[in-house]
Design an enzyme around this catalytic site. Sequence first.
Site, PDB file in Angstrom:
ATOM      1  CB  SER A 126      -0.959   0.010   1.197  1.00 39.76           C
ATOM      2  OG  SER A 126      -0.245   0.122   2.416  1.00 39.76           O
ATOM      3  CE  LYS A 165      -2.964   2.244   4.162  1.00 42.66           C
ATOM      4  NZ  LYS A 165      -2.234   1.110   4.754  1.00 42.66           N
TER       5      LYS A 165
END
Length: 210
Positions: A126, A163
Amino acid sequence: MSSIKSLTTRQQEVFDLIKRHIESTGMPPTRVEISKELGFRSPNAAEEHLKALARKGVIEIVSGVSRGIRLLTDIEEPENEGLPLIGRVAAGEPILAEQHIEATYQVDANMFKPQADFLLKVYGQSMKDIGILDGDLLAVHSTKDIRNGQIVVARIEDEVTVKRFERKGSVVYLHAENEEFEPIVVDLTQQPYFEIEGIAVGIIRNNAWM
């Protein structure tokens, strides 16, 4: 008294706080005071670190007393104790609790700016567009002082994710750096357990820090 074992960075901070508090006030701090000073979510987190210090023989916990902490020794901060690798973490528990530490890598925390406090293994792709790859060890600096745009380690219930952080009012967006992944949206008024554990300060890949 048992022999002194090297302390983790967080344990050293707790020990130093106890020592300073005794020197300045003549008495040890309460669990609430430790939690407030070091930014723990609850006094239970402080209690876990105190138990770890007691097991390592540097303090004694006197049961049934709010300030029942007694220093057993003075210690010097280790020059290089290595960095703990954090594994799976249960919701509500301190990320650096001993049961979450899978291994310790002999990496100098001061190689990273700001100083790294722990390592986290990266799973998945990701964040691949900014060079954070599956299998990397992410060096993390523990802090609650977060700005939009920083790469963070976040906990949602018992899941830990890496993230890019963005906050708009009471809503947090955790953005991937891979167009195949949608952002994670967290409504702080609805999510029962969400916490930022720190910011990324470097990557270790194939025994080389980046």
